[in-house]
Design a protein around this motif. Structure first.
Motif, PDB file in Angstrom:
ATOM      1  N   SER A  39       0.811  -1.207   0.000  1.00 61.72           N
ATOM      2  CA  SER A  39       0.000   0.000   0.000  1.00 61.72           C
ATOM      3  C   SER A  39       0.849   1.265   0.000  1.00 61.72           C
ATOM      4  O   SER A  39       2.063   1.227   0.216  1.00 61.72           O
ATOM      5  CB  SER A  39      -0.937   0.001   1.217  1.00 61.72           C
ATOM      6  N   PHE A  40       0.209   2.377  -0.213  1.00 66.45           N
ATOM      7  CA  PHE A  40       0.860   3.686  -0.334  1.00 66.45           C
ATOM      8  C   PHE A  40       1.588   4.081   0.949  1.00 66.45           C
ATOM      9  O   PHE A  40       1.078   3.894   2.055  1.00 66.45           O
ATOM     10  CB  PHE A  40      -0.200   4.729  -0.683  1.00 66.45           C
ATOM     11  N   ILE A  41       2.801   4.660   0.802  1.00 65.42           N
ATOM     12  CA  ILE A  41       3.568   5.166   1.936  1.00 65.42           C
ATOM     13  C   ILE A  41       3.598   6.694   1.848  1.00 65.42           C
ATOM     14  O   ILE A  41       4.151   7.252   0.897  1.00 65.42           O
ATOM     15  CB  ILE A  41       5.020   4.643   1.930  1.00 65.42           C
ATOM     16  N   PRO A  42       3.014   7.393   2.833  1.00 69.15           N
ATOM     17  CA  PRO A  42       3.058   8.862   2.819  1.00 69.15           C
ATOM     18  C   PRO A  42       4.492   9.360   2.979  1.00 69.15           C
ATOM     19  O   PRO A  42       5.355   8.673   3.523  1.00 69.15           O
ATOM     20  CB  PRO A  42       2.208   9.250   4.041  1.00 69.15           C
ATOM     21  N   ASP A  43       4.746  10.572   2.519  1.00 68.79           N
ATOM     22  CA  ASP A  43       6.083  11.156   2.575  1.00 68.79           C
ATOM     23  C   ASP A  43       6.660  11.175   3.988  1.00 68.79           C
ATOM     24  O   ASP A  43       7.857  10.927   4.181  1.00 68.79           O
ATOM     25  CB  ASP A  43       6.066  12.584   2.014  1.00 68.79           C
ATOM     26  N   GLU A  44       5.825  11.500   4.972  1.00 67.24           N
ATOM     27  CA  GLU A  44       6.333  11.629   6.332  1.00 67.24           C
ATOM     28  C   GLU A  44       6.805  10.311   6.933  1.00 67.24           C
ATOM     29  O   GLU A  44       7.484  10.297   7.969  1.00 67.24           O
ATOM     30  CB  GLU A  44       5.270  12.265   7.244  1.00 67.24           C
ATOM     31  N   GLN A  45       6.461   9.202   6.284  1.00 63.15           N
ATOM     32  CA  GLN A  45       6.891   7.896   6.784  1.00 63.15           C
ATOM     33  C   GLN A  45       8.076   7.336   5.987  1.00 63.15           C
ATOM     34  O   GLN A  45       8.496   6.210   6.220  1.00 63.15           O
ATOM     35  CB  GLN A  45       5.723   6.899   6.720  1.00 63.15           C
ATOM     36  N   ARG A  46       8.622   8.098   5.064  1.00 62.57           N
ATOM     37  CA  ARG A  46       9.734   7.626   4.236  1.00 62.57           C
ATOM     38  C   ARG A  46      11.064   8.195   4.753  1.00 62.57           C
ATOM     39  O   ARG A  46      11.169   9.390   5.021  1.00 62.57           O
ATOM     40  CB  ARG A  46       9.547   8.047   2.781  1.00 62.57           C
ATOM     41  N   SER A  47      12.034   7.328   4.894  1.00 68.31           N
ATOM     42  CA  SER A  47      13.349   7.762   5.370  1.00 68.31           C
ATOM     43  C   SER A  47      14.471   7.337   4.429  1.00 68.31           C
ATOM     44  O   SER A  47      15.649   7.429   4.773  1.00 68.31           O
ATOM     45  CB  SER A  47      13.610   7.178   6.771  1.00 68.31           C
ATOM     46  N   GLY A  48      14.115   6.853   3.233  1.00 69.06           N
ATOM     47  CA  GLY A  48      15.124   6.385   2.295  1.00 69.06           C
ATOM     48  C   GLY A  48      15.884   7.530   1.639  1.00 69.06           C
ATOM     49  O   GLY A  48      15.420   8.671   1.595  1.00 69.06           O
ATOM     50  N   ARG A  49      17.086   7.229   1.125  1.00 63.16           N
ATOM     51  CA  ARG A  49      17.939   8.196   0.419  1.00 63.16           C
ATOM     52  C   ARG A  49      18.412   7.560  -0.881  1.00 63.16           C
ATOM     53  O   ARG A  49      18.611   6.350  -0.952  1.00 63.16           O
ATOM     54  CB  ARG A  49      19.142   8.566   1.284  1.00 63.16           C
ATOM     55  N   PRO A  50      18.635   8.366  -1.915  1.00 69.22           N
ATOM     56  CA  PRO A  50      19.121   7.803  -3.186  1.00 69.22           C
ATOM     57  C   PRO A  50      20.379   6.969  -3.019  1.00 69.22           C
ATOM     58  O   PRO A  50      20.527   5.936  -3.669  1.00 69.22           O
ATOM     59  CB  PRO A  50      19.361   9.050  -4.038  1.00 69.22           C
ATOM     60  N   ARG A  51      21.318   7.401  -2.171  1.00 69.00           N
ATOM     61  CA  ARG A  51      22.566   6.655  -2.014  1.00 69.00           C
ATOM     62  C   ARG A  51      22.334   5.254  -1.452  1.00 69.00           C
ATOM     63  O   ARG A  51      23.138   4.359  -1.673  1.00 69.00           O
ATOM     64  CB  ARG A  51      23.561   7.426  -1.169  1.00 69.00           C
ATOM     65  N   THR A  59       9.835  14.409  -2.775  1.00 71.25           N
ATOM     66  CA  THR A  59      10.512  15.674  -3.048  1.00 71.25           C
ATOM     67  C   THR A  59      11.951  15.471  -3.536  1.00 71.25           C
ATOM     68  O   THR A  59      12.612  16.438  -3.945  1.00 71.25           O
ATOM     69  CB  THR A  59      10.542  16.540  -1.780  1.00 71.25           C
ATOM     70  N   ALA A  60      12.457  14.249  -3.477  1.00 69.57           N
ATOM     71  CA  ALA A  60      13.835  13.981  -3.900  1.00 69.57           C
ATOM     72  C   ALA A  60      13.980  14.210  -5.406  1.00 69.57           C
ATOM     73  O   ALA A  60      13.054  13.969  -6.179  1.00 69.57           O
ATOM     74  CB  ALA A  60      14.218  12.550  -3.545  1.00 69.57           C
ATOM     75  N   LEU A 117       9.764   6.302 -10.315  1.00 67.09           N
ATOM     76  CA  LEU A 117       8.302   6.185 -10.266  1.00 67.09           C
ATOM     77  C   LEU A 117       7.843   5.788  -8.869  1.00 67.09           C
ATOM     78  O   LEU A 117       6.782   6.206  -8.406  1.00 67.09           O
ATOM     79  CB  LEU A 117       7.813   5.155 -11.290  1.00 67.09           C
ATOM     80  N   GLY A 118       8.649   4.966  -8.197  1.00 67.10           N
ATOM     81  CA  GLY A 118       8.316   4.563  -6.839  1.00 67.10           C
ATOM     82  C   GLY A 118       8.429   5.716  -5.871  1.00 67.10           C
ATOM     83  O   GLY A 118       7.585   5.887  -4.980  1.00 67.10           O
ATOM     84  N   ALA A 119       9.468   6.539  -6.015  1.00 63.80           N
ATOM     85  CA  ALA A 119       9.627   7.699  -5.144  1.00 63.80           C
ATOM     86  C   ALA A 119       8.502   8.705  -5.368  1.00 63.80           C
ATOM     87  O   ALA A 119       7.990   9.321  -4.430  1.00 63.80           O
ATOM     88  CB  ALA A 119      10.983   8.354  -5.392  1.00 63.80           C
ATOM     89  N   ALA A 120       8.096   8.871  -6.623  1.00 62.65           N
ATOM     90  CA  ALA A 120       7.039   9.834  -6.936  1.00 62.65           C
ATOM     91  C   ALA A 120       5.681   9.367  -6.420  1.00 62.65           C
ATOM     92  O   ALA A 120       4.884  10.179  -5.937  1.00 62.65           O
ATOM     93  CB  ALA A 120       6.966  10.048  -8.443  1.00 62.65           C
ATOM     94  N   GLY A 121       5.409   8.071  -6.511  1.00 62.82           N
ATOM     95  CA  GLY A 121       4.087   7.568  -6.165  1.00 62.82           C
ATOM     96  C   GLY A 121       3.958   6.940  -4.794  1.00 62.82           C
ATOM     97  O   GLY A 121       2.851   6.818  -4.267  1.00 62.82           O
TER      98      GLY A 121
END
Length: 474
Positions: free
Chosen positions: A14-26, A234-235, A78-82
């Motif tokens: 299911s969808f993960i809201p922005d405030e619950q995401r802690s991943g980084r591109p690196r 926002t990344a 696409l995953g980061a955006a959605g």
């Protein structure tokens, strides 16, 4: 998600809201680097030399095919955006109901195939370790080693994203150092001036078949959005594309080149034995341990992403149960390969070409659809499962996507030239394997035409306001 690596991830597809995401591109760079440092790619590099290639031709094949990792980087954005995995994004392509089979279902099948290959590689490495420890070889030993590999892989996949991030950061340094040493030792044994390619009357056909074989592995990472959805929307996209592209391409190119060089110096019919014979005895054990670790890391990421496919296909299970189910399915296929199959390399070649024949049409559709939407997929809207969803289309099916995938996959299979199967189109072309090229092109053209004719209104629905999420995925 802010959970620690020691906590089991409960978040499903299911969808993960922005405030619950802690991943980084690196994080993606280290994850893809560690997961792709596996002996499988050495096997592929050695295998393509069986088609009569010169060394320079093999280098061209490897470089051309693996640049596709940057396309996988685009898919990751696409995953980061959605905020949803690939198997949910594909609802936009096939419709909510159609996605259960043609989107999520295909993801599960591809995940099971890749997982099986990695489990076989890992088990073969584990058996070499057991032999060096003085443990008698036999069916019982094979079963125990295979069981340990499966349990370790499934266990890490159960813990989920944070565990993969923590583990990959540590293992990348160790694994990369080992394969740098491997390259050093292999180069010492290579005499390119004395190398004689495998005799062939059709060098062009051999080149194309080798290219098809190598392309299959980058295409297997089409679900890169599964890991990038932990990154805030926002990344910037460029770091994500570079992280996945370089993280995957560096080990793919390096290890396949090692396989090419090894094939010029020794018999690589048994890949592990061939490699061990090229290095000092002390490093042989280290190498095999690293091979097993790399195979496990690749398996963990594949099972993790495949579990979302099971949920998106409509199976009412949580993520942990889906991980276990996919792991057991791949384990059963691994047992068949280990105990009943006679020719692993033949199975590997056919499996990879079939994988590419399925993945190429799916990749073509996802690429076109994502470009049309400028890489923006509304994760909340995609999670709505009622007929009010803008992705309901006609009765829950998007005919244009489904027909394009089916026709493209059939064309690809008819154009395939594998170890034990040759399609009629390939025979008509004199043995050339055009499965990935024909499958991808036919799918792309058909999808563009059909989507303009059948679902022009539905394409604009992606720009509608976010819908109510009363009926969303659990």
């Amino acid at each position: 998600m802010n959970a620690s690596a020691s906590a089991v991830e409960v978040q499903g597809a299911s969808f993960i809201p922005d405030e619950q995401r802690s991943g980084r591109p690196r994080d993606l760079f280290f994850m893809f680097l560690s997961a792709n440092v596996t002996q499988l790619y050495v096997v592929i590099g050695a295998t393509i030399m069986l088609f009569g290639l010169e060394v320079w031709q093999a280098v061209v094949v490897i470089l051309l095919s693996n640049t596709l990792m940057f396309l996988m980087g685009w898919f990751a954005t696409l995953g980061a955006a959605g905020g949803v995995p690939t198997s949910i994004i594909t609802r936009a392509i096939f419709g909510l109901r159609g996605n259960r089979i043609f989107g999520a279902g295909v993801v599960v099948v591809l995940s099971a195939m890749v997982t099986t290959v990695n489990l076989v590689i890992g088990t073969q490495g584990g058996l070499v370790i057991a032999e060096r420890l003085g443990i008698a070889q036999g069916p019982a030993t094979t079963a125990v080693v295979c069981g340990l590999i499966v349990l370790t892989s499934v266990g890490l996949a159960i813990y989920g994203y944070n565990m993969m991030v923590r583990t990959s950061g540590v293992l990348t340094i160790i694994i990369a150092a080992a394969f740098v040493l491997l390259a050093f030792f292999v180069v010492q044994k290579v005499d390119l001036a004395a190398f004689v390619p495998v005799p062939t009357d059709q060098p062009v056909i051999g080149f194309i078949i080798a290219l098809t074989l190598c392309i299959a592995m980058p295409l297997s990472w089409g679900s890169a959005a599964d890991f990038a959805r932990q990154i805030p929307s926002t990344a910037r996209r460029t770091p994500i594309v570079l992280a996945v592209g370089l993280g995957g391409m560096i080990p793919l190119v390096g290890l396949e080149l090692i396989g090419v060089l090894a094939a010029t110096a020794t018999d690589m019919t048994d890949p592990i034995a061939g490699l061990v014979g090229l290095v000092p005895d002390w490093f042989g054990t280290v190498l095999v341990v690293v091979i097993v670790i790399g195979s496990i890391m690749n398996t963990v990421m594949t099972i993790y992403g495949g579990s979302f496919g099971i949920q998106a296909a409509g199976v009412p299970v949580n993520r942990v149960t889906a991980v276990i189910a996919l792991g057991l399915t791949a384990a059963a296929a691994t047992v068949y390969v280990l105990f009943l199959a006679d020719d692993f390399l033949g199975i590997l070649q056919l499996g990879l070409t079939c994988l590419g024949s399925i993945a190429a049409p799916l990749t073509a559709i996802l690429l076109i659809d994502s470009i049309r939407r400028r890489g923006r997929y509304d994760g909340r809207a995609l999670s709505v499962t009622s007929p009010d969803s803008p992705f309901w289309y006609r009765g829950g099916f998007r005919i244009s996507g489904i027909v394009a995938l089916l026709v493209g996959s059939v064309i690809a299979l008819l154009s395939l030239n594998g170890a034990s199967y040759q399609g009629p189109i390939s025979r008509w072309l004199g043995g050339v394997d055009m499965s990935i090229l024909f499958g991808g092109l036919v799918t792309a053209v058909l999808f563009v035409i059909l989507s303009r004719v059948l679902d022009r209104p539905a394409l604009t629905s992606a720009d509608l306001p976010i819908l109510s999420t009363e009926r969303t995925m659990p």
